[in-house]
Design an enzyme around this catalytic site. Structure first.
Site, PDB file in Angstrom:
ATOM      1  N   ASP A   1       0.868  -1.164   0.000  1.00 22.02           N
ATOM      2  CA  ASP A   1       0.000   0.000   0.000  1.00 22.02           C
ATOM      3  C   ASP A   1       0.916   1.228   0.000  1.00 22.02           C
ATOM      4  O   ASP A   1       2.120   1.115   0.277  1.00 22.02           O
ATOM      5  CB  ASP A   1      -0.887  -0.045   1.255  1.00 22.02           C
ATOM      6  CG  ASP A   1      -1.759   1.174   1.397  1.00 22.02           C
ATOM      7  OD1 ASP A   1      -2.404   1.547   0.400  1.00 22.02           O
ATOM      8  OD2 ASP A   1      -1.791   1.762   2.487  1.00 22.02           O
TER       9      ASP A   1
ATOM     10  N   ASP B   1       0.044   5.176   1.086  1.00 17.72           N
ATOM     11  CA  ASP B   1      -0.092   6.071   2.237  1.00 17.72           C
ATOM     12  C   ASP B   1      -0.156   5.276   3.543  1.00 17.72           C
ATOM     13  O   ASP B   1      -0.980   4.369   3.683  1.00 17.72           O
ATOM     14  CB  ASP B   1      -1.373   6.902   2.106  1.00 17.72           C
ATOM     15  CG  ASP B   1      -1.385   7.744   0.843  1.00 17.72           C
ATOM     16  OD1 ASP B   1      -1.112   8.943   0.940  1.00 17.72           O
ATOM     17  OD2 ASP B   1      -1.671   7.184  -0.230  1.00 17.72           O
TER      18      ASP B   1
END
Length: 221
Positions: free
Chosen positions: A11, A13
């Protein structure tokens, strides 16, 4: 420990980069413009993984169902687009982690729900993303996480089977997406997690409290 892993997907952020300051200030500017007192960045941090929904929820207590939310969202996204590279930076240890994976011959890439409008210029502004094998955004496929489609698209582009792939993220939807895509899952507990989140209850195969701990799980430390 994971065996025969050839690709690690992350992922973005809250997992690779700390974008909370720019996300928070994009929302806080809206408060100040309306005569409301500024809130500290830390008030926003745990909700940063939820993007506009999370930031506007903290700033104004609104939800996507509230009248006027879309107008606030458009304003927020414009603010964020103008400032998204000012304070955002990789978490400590991420550069070392990614360079080690690359040096040891593992593909690595990004699978995020952030739209290409932001993902493309943001990753282009940070040098370490030059070695990424793939970057899949939230609007690259017809579905976003927790649907497995973005992870499946990343693996298709790299040419790797699920049994040789690992996904690392700081949100329960990352673990759900990974499970649905039949890849190994690692919860990044140093990330944003979300308000009231209990990472111990997520369907993760393992968890880390700092980026470099991933190397131990891959027997690369």
């Amino acid at each position: 420990m994971f065996r025969d892993i050839r690709c690690v997907l992350f992922d973005l952020d809250g997992t690779l980069i700390d974008s909370a300051p720019d996300l928070a200030l994009a929302a806080d500017e809206m408060r100040v413009r309306r005569g409301l007192p500024s809130l500290p960045v830390e008030r926003y941090r745990s909700s940063a993984g939820s993007g506009a929904r999370g930031m506007l929820g903290v700033a104004f207590g609104v939800t996507p169902d509230d009248p006027g939310f879309e107008a606030l969202k458009d304003e927020f996204l414009g603010n964020y687009e103008r400032r998204m590279t000012r304070l955002t930076a990789p978490f400590a240890e991420v550069d070392h982690l990614l360079s080690t994976l690359h040096r040891r011959g593992l593909n690595w890439g990004v699978v995020t729900n952030k739209s290409q409008r932001f993902t493309v210029p943001l990753t282009a502004s940070i040098t370490l993303f030059a070695s990424a094998s793939v970057i899949v955004s939230g609007d690259t496929t017809p579905h976003a996480k927790p649907h497995p489609a973005p992870l499946e698209e990343a693996m298709r582009r790299i040419g790797v089977e699920p049994r040789h792939c690992l996904y690392v993220g700081d949100d329960e939807r990352d673990m759900l997406a990974g499970r649905a895509a039949r890849v190994g899952t690692v919860a990044a507990r140093y990330g944003y997690l979300g308000p009231g989140a209990d990472a111990a209850r997520w369907p993760a195969d393992a968890a880390i409290d700092a980026p470099l701990q991933l190397l131990n799980l891959l027997d690369l430390a």
